[in-house]
Motif scaffolding. Structure first.
Motif, PDB file in Angstrom:
ATOM      1  N   ASN A   1      -4.748  -8.678  -8.074  1.00  0.00           N
ATOM      2  CA  ASN A   1      -4.412  -8.929  -9.484  1.00  0.00           C
ATOM      3  C   ASN A   1      -5.488  -8.381 -10.404  1.00  0.00           C
ATOM      4  OD1 ASN A   1      -3.297 -12.003  -8.209  1.00  0.00           O
ATOM      5  ND2 ASN A   1      -1.924 -10.458  -9.027  1.00  0.00           N
ATOM      6  N   VAL A   2      -5.310  -7.138 -10.820  1.00  0.00           N
ATOM      7  CA  VAL A   2      -6.217  -6.508 -11.782  1.00  0.00           C
ATOM      8  C   VAL A   2      -5.371  -5.921 -12.902  1.00  0.00           C
ATOM      9  CG1 VAL A   2      -7.949  -4.716 -12.151  1.00  0.00           C
ATOM     10  CG2 VAL A   2      -7.906  -5.964  -9.985  1.00  0.00           C
ATOM     11  N   PRO A   3      -5.387  -6.538 -14.098  1.00  0.00           N
ATOM     12  CA  PRO A   3      -6.179  -7.706 -14.505  1.00  0.00           C
ATOM     13  C   PRO A   3      -5.695  -8.996 -13.828  1.00  0.00           C
ATOM     14  CG  PRO A   3      -4.602  -7.137 -16.204  1.00  0.00           C
ATOM     15  CD  PRO A   3      -4.525  -6.040 -15.178  1.00  0.00           C
ATOM     16  N   PRO A   4      -6.468 -10.098 -13.953  1.00  0.00           N
ATOM     17  CA  PRO A   4      -6.118 -11.346 -13.264  1.00  0.00           C
ATOM     18  C   PRO A   4      -4.720 -11.848 -13.581  1.00  0.00           C
ATOM     19  CG  PRO A   4      -8.348 -11.468 -14.123  1.00  0.00           C
ATOM     20  CD  PRO A   4      -7.750 -10.206 -14.668  1.00  0.00           C
ATOM     21  N   SER A   5      -4.224 -11.576 -14.778  1.00  0.00           N
ATOM     22  CA  SER A   5      -2.858 -11.946 -15.139  1.00  0.00           C
ATOM     23  C   SER A   5      -2.223 -10.802 -15.907  1.00  0.00           C
ATOM     24  CB  SER A   5      -2.837 -13.215 -16.002  1.00  0.00           C
ATOM     25  OG  SER A   5      -1.518 -13.457 -16.469  1.00  0.00           O
ATOM     26  N   ARG A   6      -1.016 -10.411 -15.510  1.00  0.00           N
ATOM     27  CA  ARG A   6      -0.303  -9.342 -16.220  1.00  0.00           C
ATOM     28  C   ARG A   6       0.174  -9.817 -17.593  1.00  0.00           C
ATOM     29  NH1 ARG A   6      -0.591  -4.624 -12.686  1.00  0.00           N
ATOM     30  NH2 ARG A   6      -1.469  -5.592 -10.844  1.00  0.00           N
ATOM     31  N   LYS A   7       0.110 -11.122 -17.800  1.00  0.00           N
ATOM     32  CA  LYS A   7       0.621 -11.691 -19.048  1.00  0.00           C
ATOM     33  C   LYS A   7      -0.462 -11.797 -20.125  1.00  0.00           C
ATOM     34  CE  LYS A   7       4.454 -12.857 -16.755  1.00  0.00           C
ATOM     35  NZ  LYS A   7       5.778 -12.288 -17.018  1.00  0.00           N
ATOM     36  N   VAL A   8      -1.714 -11.545 -19.736  1.00  0.00           N
ATOM     37  CA  VAL A   8      -2.827 -11.760 -20.659  1.00  0.00           C
ATOM     38  C   VAL A   8      -3.560 -10.448 -20.896  1.00  0.00           C
ATOM     39  CG1 VAL A   8      -5.006 -12.988 -21.018  1.00  0.00           C
ATOM     40  CG2 VAL A   8      -3.094 -14.141 -19.885  1.00  0.00           C
ATOM     41  N   ASP A   9      -3.901 -10.169 -22.127  1.00  0.00           N
ATOM     42  CA  ASP A   9      -4.688  -8.986 -22.458  1.00  0.00           C
ATOM     43  C   ASP A   9      -6.094  -9.169 -21.904  1.00  0.00           C
ATOM     44  OD1 ASP A   9      -5.964  -6.829 -23.489  1.00  0.00           O
ATOM     45  OD2 ASP A   9      -5.687  -7.351 -25.600  1.00  0.00           O
ATOM     46  N   ASP A  10      -6.522  -8.254 -21.019  1.00  0.00           N
ATOM     47  CA  ASP A  10      -7.824  -8.397 -20.372  1.00  0.00           C
ATOM     48  C   ASP A  10      -8.930  -7.693 -21.147  1.00  0.00           C
ATOM     49  OD1 ASP A  10      -9.489  -7.801 -17.316  1.00  0.00           O
ATOM     50  OD2 ASP A  10      -8.914  -9.753 -18.094  1.00  0.00           O
TER      51      ASP A  10
ATOM     52  N   GLU B   1      -7.559 -12.712  -2.678  1.00  0.00           N
ATOM     53  CA  GLU B   1      -6.841 -13.878  -3.192  1.00  0.00           C
ATOM     54  C   GLU B   1      -5.975 -13.521  -4.400  1.00  0.00           C
ATOM     55  OE1 GLU B   1      -9.317 -16.853  -5.139  1.00  0.00           O
ATOM     56  OE2 GLU B   1     -10.972 -15.429  -5.075  1.00  0.00           O
ATOM     57  N   VAL B   2      -4.784 -14.100  -4.422  1.00  0.00           N
ATOM     58  CA  VAL B   2      -3.869 -13.919  -5.546  1.00  0.00           C
ATOM     59  C   VAL B   2      -4.295 -14.849  -6.677  1.00  0.00           C
ATOM     60  CG1 VAL B   2      -1.496 -14.222  -6.323  1.00  0.00           C
ATOM     61  CG2 VAL B   2      -1.960 -13.186  -4.090  1.00  0.00           C
ATOM     62  N   MET B   3      -4.465 -14.277  -7.870  1.00  0.00           N
ATOM     63  CA  MET B   3      -4.959 -15.065  -8.998  1.00  0.00           C
ATOM     64  C   MET B   3      -3.933 -15.211 -10.120  1.00  0.00           C
ATOM     65  SD  MET B   3      -8.810 -13.485  -9.193  1.00  0.00           S
ATOM     66  CE  MET B   3      -9.488 -14.871 -10.086  1.00  0.00           C
TER      67      MET B   3
ATOM     68  N   SER C   1       2.417 -15.485 -13.241  1.00  0.00           N
ATOM     69  CA  SER C   1       3.554 -14.688 -12.762  1.00  0.00           C
ATOM     70  C   SER C   1       4.272 -15.397 -11.623  1.00  0.00           C
ATOM     71  CB  SER C   1       3.069 -13.311 -12.300  1.00  0.00           C
ATOM     72  OG  SER C   1       2.613 -12.546 -13.397  1.00  0.00           O
ATOM     73  N   LEU C   2       3.509 -16.079 -10.775  1.00  0.00           N
ATOM     74  CA  LEU C   2       4.111 -16.827  -9.674  1.00  0.00           C
ATOM     75  C   LEU C   2       4.959 -17.975 -10.206  1.00  0.00           C
ATOM     76  CD1 LEU C   2       4.356 -17.468  -6.643  1.00  0.00           C
ATOM     77  CD2 LEU C   2       2.255 -18.815  -6.850  1.00  0.00           C
ATOM     78  N   ALA C   3       4.393 -18.735 -11.141  1.00  0.00           N
ATOM     79  CA  ALA C   3       5.102 -19.900 -11.679  1.00  0.00           C
ATOM     80  C   ALA C   3       6.362 -19.493 -12.437  1.00  0.00           C
ATOM     81  CB  ALA C   3       4.173 -20.692 -12.595  1.00  0.00           C
ATOM     82  N   GLU C   4       6.309 -18.336 -13.103  1.00  0.00           N
ATOM     83  CA  GLU C   4       7.455 -17.887 -13.893  1.00  0.00           C
ATOM     84  C   GLU C   4       8.457 -17.087 -13.072  1.00  0.00           C
ATOM     85  OE1 GLU C   4       5.884 -15.794 -17.228  1.00  0.00           O
ATOM     86  OE2 GLU C   4       5.007 -17.592 -18.148  1.00  0.00           O
ATOM     87  N   GLY C   5       8.131 -16.863 -11.792  1.00  0.00           N
ATOM     88  CA  GLY C   5       9.052 -16.125 -10.930  1.00  0.00           C
ATOM     89  C   GLY C   5       9.198 -14.670 -11.315  1.00  0.00           C
TER      90      GLY C   5
ATOM     91  N   GLU D   1       9.683 -11.014 -11.167  1.00  0.00           N
ATOM     92  CA  GLU D   1      10.299 -10.278 -10.061  1.00  0.00           C
ATOM     93  C   GLU D   1       9.371  -9.222  -9.475  1.00  0.00           C
ATOM     94  OE1 GLU D   1      14.114  -8.728 -10.997  1.00  0.00           O
ATOM     95  OE2 GLU D   1      14.988 -10.683 -11.494  1.00  0.00           O
ATOM     96  N   GLU D   2       8.645  -8.510 -10.333  1.00  0.00           N
ATOM     97  CA  GLU D   2       7.732  -7.482  -9.835  1.00  0.00           C
ATOM     98  C   GLU D   2       6.638  -8.106  -8.973  1.00  0.00           C
ATOM     99  OE1 GLU D   2       4.944  -3.786 -11.468  1.00  0.00           O
ATOM    100  OE2 GLU D   2       5.582  -5.374 -12.843  1.00  0.00           O
ATOM    101  N   PHE D   3       6.101  -9.223  -9.431  1.00  0.00           N
ATOM    102  CA  PHE D   3       5.051  -9.908  -8.676  1.00  0.00           C
ATOM    103  C   PHE D   3       5.580 -10.433  -7.343  1.00  0.00           C
ATOM    104  CE2 PHE D   3       3.063 -13.923  -7.447  1.00  0.00           C
ATOM    105  CZ  PHE D   3       1.758 -13.503  -7.238  1.00  0.00           C
ATOM    106  N   LEU D   4       6.763 -11.061  -7.359  1.00  0.00           N
ATOM    107  CA  LEU D   4       7.323 -11.623  -6.135  1.00  0.00           C
ATOM    108  C   LEU D   4       7.646 -10.531  -5.119  1.00  0.00           C
ATOM    109  CD1 LEU D   4       9.664 -14.406  -7.571  1.00  0.00           C
ATOM    110  CD2 LEU D   4       7.386 -14.666  -6.561  1.00  0.00           C
ATOM    111  N   SER D   5       8.094  -9.376  -5.596  1.00  0.00           N
ATOM    112  CA  SER D   5       8.359  -8.252  -4.699  1.00  0.00           C
ATOM    113  C   SER D   5       7.062  -7.768  -4.052  1.00  0.00           C
ATOM    114  CB  SER D   5       9.015  -7.108  -5.474  1.00  0.00           C
ATOM    115  OG  SER D   5       9.170  -5.967  -4.648  1.00  0.00           O
ATOM    116  N   PHE D   6       6.017  -7.664  -4.867  1.00  0.00           N
ATOM    117  CA  PHE D   6       4.703  -7.271  -4.343  1.00  0.00           C
ATOM    118  C   PHE D   6       4.208  -8.281  -3.313  1.00  0.00           C
ATOM    119  CE2 PHE D   6       0.190  -8.464  -4.882  1.00  0.00           C
ATOM    120  CZ  PHE D   6      -0.402  -7.384  -4.238  1.00  0.00           C
TER     121      PHE D   6
END
Length: 207
Positions: free
Chosen positions: A147-156, A179-181, A185-189, A191-196
């Motif tokens: 996870n780089v950045p740690p969250s795809r939902k947050v501006d790093d 480790e997955v950080m 993305s996991l909590a919101e399901g 799709e790109e993250f779950l596929s990865f």
């Protein structure tokens, strides 16, 4: 980017060790009268350990002579410890000093998650760290940061970004995935993250 070197002994080394165990060749090292920690049997026994080259040739009664003999006099003799998960960047030590400190205190292998370096420098930083670890005594299992950045939902704020496909490609040259950080993305399901995550968990060691 492969850091872990193949340390398995060659056939000629195994033959030499077997001959030394039978007393047909000289041992390189004999440690006498040690409390040997058997991690498989979960037992501790007072016995001798003989070494030929890179191979432990005998445990218990060891026949023949040795070039070097150490009288352990009841000290404990154990396999090298393994650091199961660590971020070397957080130690503020160079790879060489990090290795020296761990090996000095009995840790001979480490699973190194390089998320911080990846987060700042991307795969270029991961590759540089891999090269730095090639010259150390510690056996290093380098893990690609997922996870780089740690969250795809947050501006790093200007840090690096590594697409999931490149993470999977990098992991093929390393020892697995760190480790997955990105819990959002996991909590919101996502799709790109779950596929990865599905691809990673079926193909690699994932921490």
């Amino acid at each position: 980017m492969v850091v872990v070197r193949d340390s398995r002994p060659e056939a000629r080394e195994l033959v030499a060790a077997a001959r030394a165990a039978l007393g047909l060749e000289e041992l390189d090292l004999l440690v006498r009268d040690a409390y040997v920690v058997d991690v498989w049997a979960r037992d501790v026994k007072r016995q001798d350990v003989g070494v030929k080259g890179r191979v432990i040739a005998c445990v218990g009664p060891c026949r023949g002579r040795a070039r070097r003999v150490i009288d352990a006099d009841g000290l404990f003799l154990a396999p090298g410890f393994i650091e199961a998960h660590i971020h070397v960047e957080s130690s503020f030590l160079s790879p060489s000093e990090f290795s020296r400190q761990l090996v000095t205190h009995g840790t001979t292998a480490a699973f190194v998650d390089v998320h911080e370096v990846g987060n700042v420098m991307g795969l270029r930083g991961v590759a540089a760290l891999a090269r730095a670890f090639e010259a150390v005594r510690l056996k290093v299992f380098l893990l690609a940061p997922p996870n780089v950045p740690p969250s795809r939902k947050v501006d790093d704020q200007g840090g690096a970004s590594i697409p999931y496909g490149e993470v999977l490609e990098a992991a093929r040259g390393l020892s697995g995935i760190g480790e997955v950080m990105d819990l959002q993305s996991l909590a919101e399901g996502d799709e790109e993250f779950l596929s990865f995550a599905a691809q990673a968990s079926t193909s690699f060691t994932v921490q």
